[in-house]
Write an enzyme that holds these catalytic residues in place. Structure first.
Site, mmCIF file in Angstrom:
data_model
loop_
_atom_site.group_PDB
_atom_site.id
_atom_site.type_symbol
_atom_site.label_atom_id
_atom_site.label_comp_id
_atom_site.label_asym_id
_atom_site.label_seq_id
_atom_site.Cartn_x
_atom_site.Cartn_y
_atom_site.Cartn_z
ATOM 1 N N ALA A 81 0.814 -1.215 0.000
ATOM 2 C CA ALA A 81 0.000 0.000 0.000
ATOM 3 C C ALA A 81 0.848 1.265 0.000
ATOM 4 O O ALA A 81 0.473 2.260 -0.615
ATOM 5 C CB ALA A 81 -0.925 -0.012 1.211
ATOM 6 N N THR A 82 1.986 1.225 0.677
ATOM 7 C CA THR A 82 2.791 2.450 0.751
ATOM 8 C C THR A 82 3.221 2.875 -0.653
ATOM 9 O O THR A 82 3.184 4.062 -0.983
ATOM 10 C CB THR A 82 3.995 2.241 1.690
ATOM 11 O OG1 THR A 82 3.490 1.836 2.965
ATOM 12 C CG2 THR A 82 4.795 3.517 1.873
ATOM 13 N N ASN A 166 -6.947 1.507 10.861
ATOM 14 C CA ASN A 166 -6.162 0.359 11.314
ATOM 15 C C ASN A 166 -6.061 0.241 12.826
ATOM 16 O O ASN A 166 -5.841 -0.841 13.353
ATOM 17 C CB ASN A 166 -4.751 0.409 10.709
ATOM 18 C CG ASN A 166 -4.114 1.773 10.842
ATOM 19 O OD1 ASN A 166 -4.700 2.778 10.449
ATOM 20 N ND2 ASN A 166 -2.935 1.821 11.400
ATOM 21 N N GLN A 196 -7.459 -1.694 5.081
ATOM 22 C CA GLN A 196 -8.112 -2.444 6.159
ATOM 23 C C GLN A 196 -9.562 -2.787 5.832
ATOM 24 O O GLN A 196 -10.257 -3.366 6.666
ATOM 25 C CB GLN A 196 -8.046 -1.647 7.480
ATOM 26 C CG GLN A 196 -6.635 -1.360 7.973
ATOM 27 C CD GLN A 196 -5.937 -2.584 8.566
ATOM 28 O OE1 GLN A 196 -6.560 -3.637 8.802
ATOM 29 N NE2 GLN A 196 -4.642 -2.473 8.814
ATOM 30 N N SER A 216 -3.139 -3.809 0.227
ATOM 31 C CA SER A 216 -1.916 -4.496 0.645
ATOM 32 C C SER A 216 -2.212 -5.967 0.924
ATOM 33 O O SER A 216 -3.169 -6.277 1.648
ATOM 34 C CB SER A 216 -1.408 -3.816 1.918
ATOM 35 O OG SER A 216 -0.225 -4.419 2.331
ATOM 36 N N GLY A 217 -1.402 -6.867 0.352
ATOM 37 C CA GLY A 217 -1.668 -8.295 0.504
ATOM 38 C C GLY A 217 -1.479 -8.826 1.914
ATOM 39 O O GLY A 217 -2.253 -9.656 2.392
ATOM 40 N N HIS A 218 -0.462 -8.295 2.625
ATOM 41 C CA HIS A 218 -0.115 -8.939 3.902
ATOM 42 C C HIS A 218 -1.105 -8.653 5.018
ATOM 43 O O HIS A 218 -1.026 -9.239 6.092
ATOM 44 C CB HIS A 218 1.315 -8.577 4.329
ATOM 45 C CG HIS A 218 1.504 -7.182 4.850
ATOM 46 N ND1 HIS A 218 1.591 -6.913 6.189
ATOM 47 C CD2 HIS A 218 1.648 -5.999 4.211
ATOM 48 C CE1 HIS A 218 1.794 -5.606 6.359
ATOM 49 N NE2 HIS A 218 1.835 -5.036 5.172
ATOM 50 N N THR A 254 10.346 -6.446 -13.017
ATOM 51 C CA THR A 254 9.742 -7.777 -13.190
ATOM 52 C C THR A 254 8.710 -7.997 -12.092
ATOM 53 O O THR A 254 8.966 -7.733 -10.917
ATOM 54 C CB THR A 254 10.841 -8.860 -13.146
ATOM 55 O OG1 THR A 254 11.775 -8.553 -14.170
ATOM 56 C CG2 THR A 254 10.270 -10.248 -13.348
ATOM 57 N N CYS A 345 3.264 0.490 15.468
ATOM 58 C CA CYS A 345 4.552 1.159 15.624
ATOM 59 C C CYS A 345 4.641 1.944 16.913
ATOM 60 O O CYS A 345 5.622 2.617 17.155
ATOM 61 C CB CYS A 345 4.822 2.058 14.434
ATOM 62 S SG CYS A 345 3.350 2.821 13.788
HETATM 63 N N1 PLP Z 1 -2.671 1.980 5.265
HETATM 64 C C1 PLP Z 1 -3.172 1.321 6.300
HETATM 65 C C2 PLP Z 1 -4.533 1.642 6.830
HETATM 66 C C3 PLP Z 1 -2.407 0.341 6.933
HETATM 67 O O1 PLP Z 1 -2.905 -0.327 7.985
HETATM 68 C C4 PLP Z 1 -1.114 0.062 6.427
HETATM 69 C C5 PLP Z 1 -0.245 -0.926 7.104
HETATM 70 O O2 PLP Z 1 0.095 -0.782 8.265
HETATM 71 C C6 PLP Z 1 -0.640 0.762 5.306
HETATM 72 C C7 PLP Z 1 -1.445 1.714 4.754
HETATM 73 C C8 PLP Z 1 0.716 0.476 4.721
HETATM 74 O O3 PLP Z 1 0.668 -0.744 4.039
HETATM 75 P P1 PLP Z 1 1.975 -1.549 3.501
HETATM 76 O O4 PLP Z 1 2.537 -2.241 4.688
HETATM 77 O O5 PLP Z 1 1.446 -2.521 2.508
HETATM 78 O O6 PLP Z 1 2.871 -0.566 2.866
#
Ligand code: PLP
Length: 752
Positions: A81-82, A166, A196, A216-218, A254, A345
């Site tokens: 996502a970042t 989040n 989220q 974001s996949g994870h 790639t 964090c």
């Molecule tokens: N946006 C939200 C709401 C998130 O919870 C997170 C992850 O903590 C991110 C963005 C960032 O995602 P990524 O870890 O895929 O860069």
């Protein structure tokens, strides 16, 4: 404490931090492995292996369209996502370079993930857009202020909002936000962070005017390093990564095919109506209420930091009334239950900007616990998590963290002797003798509920509640604590510092507490000496006159370096080298300091006491240093201490520690707090007899030294969760003359 150990050690972790990241589902692991081993081609290769890879890539894109409701527009695979946020912001701002707004603004929700405001600020500066970056306030439920948006949207180059938060799980009404935005500004770029929301909310992106939506996949059982960005048809776009022209030139490099294969499987599960992996909102809400009951039953009074009716059901954000988030998280972690502070964090004493924006109290914000589970959780997972949470109740009771509701509490006396309580660098001390008589010195307001619980659970008689001086950096807690503990308090009139009027000594059944005027840090500073019947001083509670490895500040109202020199000389006449110094602050985490080591580590003090310098010379030097230090660093109002003495602790690996522990005089010391020690069986983890396992938390280190729980002829291996606390404790013991002290490097985290 063995009756409080959890039975199934070593513990299998209970993972309740899904908003930080999720494990990869086994069926997703399988397809990821397949993409690495079998379908490993480069989608750009013209041969069959490449064509197969390309097919997987495009098929995943089609499934993504179905999952997020994007019949048109672009879908790009990103690293997460970042990266999606960067791409959206850079595309928008490059396009906005030619804008003609007088007062351009970039709007973002005040509770947005830091990736959003930090990206806006960064590119606003780098691309020299010079817009004002403005946070959109939220109300106490975390809902965006639509009037604020209406007021500023005409000037906006971009607006960033989030679908689901989040930290709290609070979701926004995207249709209402869209109406406010588009009523006034049809062209402003709108990004919605959907990280989220995936798997928890229905999305129909191309039915909206959202320009960019990162995923974001994870966060949903796929691997780290893979994500998606949706871009509305016609929205501004500049490639953020240029190169070989992959992804139609929109994002070179790639493709991460194993990650994409993982998304492919994830999307299949989400789309398959007959597959039960992902649970309905109703089922997830049922899970949430089960967890809610488990935490309420275990911790007693808790305060939720969000309203369930505005939140997706997979997040519970709360504070335990009367316990700090550190205590709760440490306890959970020791018991193998992974949760986080307000956000992944920010664990510890820092505040949550999300809760601050919602107007939560400082206490709620500092002590927020986030418990989150994924939408593929099973009933069995939740039952097991609840069972494990409930098992903590007896540990909490045994350590006076909650008041027992049993008619016949069996907990042992956990407060006998001296205990240090800390709150952000300040120390309070509780001394309890074998007759349950107690004195509390320099209490801190935040710790009042803790003292109340201990006093009530342990049936203490409170002989005195004392301040060593009127603390300038905080309000005194003695009046409040006296009223809370009134029924247990020895009656009688007391002075401003809590000392009984007209008394020179407080008798503690053979031991006695004496007061000595020791001005220097302030005019009213006193020291309390806890003496044995023989007259020998065990503990010297000196407030901020002496700090571990340093001296208190004299450069503040009422401070005097001359008076400090007299006070130190006076104290020196009373103290033996073994007397333990108990200060009002412990900035550098020494935990236990005796008078001999204090002098060794404070050259100015030893120079004064050994008459190498005169009182006048001491005063001049001290004054000069305090003035200088105040300009250097004003975080430590009460005193300035040089960096921690550089003690070389010997580090052991897990296997070295195990080997050493098989020898006769080698002991294991768990330096975690008793409630953490009680939550897992460290003896069995390290395969050492319980008789050779001691629990000496940092808060009880001074007590252990005075009570001679340690023998300088023995060898000690210190352990804690991460190896940090035990390293500090090992350094402290080495300074006190225990030579054979080792630290388990990396702590329990790296061993189990
Ligand atoms: N946006 C939200 C709401 C998130 O919870 C997170 C992850 O903590 C991110 C963005 C960032 O995602 P990524 O870890 O895929 O860069």
């Amino acid at each position: 404490m063995s009756e409080y150990l959890l039975p199934d050690e070593p513990v299998k972790q209970v993972y309740l931090d899904a908003n930080a990241t999720t494990p990869v589902l086994p069926c997703i692991v399988d397809v990821v492995c397949h993409a690495m081993q079998t379908c490993f081609g480069n989608p750009s290769s013209p041969h069959i292996t490449g064509i197969q890879a390309k097919h997987l890539l495009e098929q995943t894109r089609q499934k993504a369209r179905a999952v997020i409701g994007a019949n048109n527009g672009d879908i790009l695979f990103t690293s997460g996502a970042t990266e999606g946020v960067q791409t959206a912001v850079v595309s928008t701002l490059i396009n906005a370079k030619t804008h003609n707004k007088k007062n351009p603004v970039l709007l973002y929700g005040a509770t947005e993930h830091k990736a959003v405001p930090n990206t806006l600020k960064h590119w606003n500066q780098v691309l020299e857009i010079n817009a004002q970056v403005l946070a959109i306030p939220v109300d106490s439920n975390g809902i965006l202020d639509l009037d604020f948006i209406a007021q500023h949207i005409d000037d906006a180059l971009m607006i960033c909002t989030m679908a689901v938060n989040n930290e709290t799980g609070v979701y926004q009404d995207l249709a209402a936000i869209e109406q406010v935005i588009r009523n006034r500004n049809s062209s402003v770029s709108w990004m919605v962070d959907c990280v989220q929301a995936l798997g928890k909310q229905q999305l129909m992106l191309s039915e909206t005017t959202i320009d960019y939506a990162p995923f974001s996949g994870h966060k949903l059982y796929a691997p780290k390093g893979i994500g998606l960005l949706y871009i509305r048809q016609g929205s501004a776009y500049t490639a953020f990564i240029a190169g070989g022209g992959q992804e139609s030139g929109m994002r070179s490099g790639t493709e991460n095919l194993p990650g994409i294969a993982g998304l492919n499987k994830l999307f299949s599960l989400l789309l398959d109506k007959t597959d039960g992996t992902f649970k309905s909102s109703a089922v997830l809400a049922q899970y949430r209420s089960q967890l809610h009951n488990a935490i309420s039953d275990t911790f007693g009074a808790i305060t939720f930091n969000h309203d369930f009716s505005y939140s997706v059901p997979t997040t519970l954000n709360f504070a335990v009334n009367d316990l700090t988030s550190k205590e709760v998280i440490d306890l959970f972690d020791a018991a193998g239950i992974r949760v986080s502070g307000g956000s992944a964090c920010s664990t510890g004493a820092s505040q949550s900007f999300v809760l601050d924006a919602m107007g939560a109290s400082q206490w709620q914000s500092e002590n927020a616990i986030r418990l989150s589970f994924g939408p593929a959780a099973t009933q069995q997972d939740i039952d097991h998590a609840c069972e494990r949470i409930r098992a903590l109740k007896q540990v909490l009771q045994a350590n006076c963290l909650v008041v027992s509701d049993s008619a016949t509490p069996t907990q042992e006396l956990c407060a006998l002797g001296l205990t240090q309580f800390r709150h952000q660098g300040a120390c309070s001390w509780l001394y309890v003798n074998s007759n349950n008589q107690a004195v509390i010195i320099d209490p801190i307001i935040e710790l009042i509920p803790r003292f109340e619980k201990i006093a009530n659970t342990q049936n203490l008689t409170i002989a005195a509640i004392l301040d060593t001086h009127a603390h300038q950096e905080r309000n005194s807690a003695i009046t409040l604590l006296r009223s809370v503990l009134a029924a247990r308090l020895v009656a009688g009139e007391v002075d401003q510092l809590g000392w009984p009027v007209n008394k020179t000594v407080i008798n503690l059944n053979g031991q006695r507490l004496e007061k000595l005027a020791t001005p220097g840090h302030s005019q009213d500073s006193v020291s309390y000496l806890l003496k044995e019947a023989s007259g020998e001083v065990r503990y010297c509670f000196c407030g901020d006159l002496i700090l571990p490895a340093g001296l208190g500040n004299t450069h503040l109202l009422g401070g005097s370096a001359e008076q400090m020199s007299d006070s130190l000389i006076l104290l020196a006449q009373q103290l033996t080298p073994e007397a333990v110094i108990c200060s009002g602050h412990d900035y550098q985490q020494c935990f236990a300091m005796n008078w001999a080591v204090q002098q060794q580590q404070t050259p100015l003090l030893s120079a004064l006491l050994s008459k190498q310098i005169t009182k006048d010379e001491f005063a001049a030097k001290k004054q000069q240093r305090d003035e200088q230090k105040q300009t250097d660093n004003n975080n430590q109002l009460c005193g300035y201490v040089n960096a921690q003495p550089d003690t070389n602790t010997q580090q052991l690996s897990y296997s070295q520690a195990k080997e050493m522990l098989s020898h006769g005089n080698v002991y294991l010391i768990d330096t975690r707090e008793p409630y953490e020690h009680g939550a897992n069986n460290i003896s069995s983890l390290l395969n050492v007899a319980t008789a050779k396992t001691l629990n000496i938390p940092l808060s009880r280190m001074a007590n252990a030294i005075v009570e001679q729980q340690l023998d300088k002829n023995n060898q000690y291996i210190l352990v804690c969760r991460s190896g940090n606390r035990s390293k500090l404790a090992a350094a402290n013991l080495i300074e006190l003359g225990y030579t054979s002290v080792y630290n388990l490097n990396g702590g329990l985290a790296l061993g189990s």
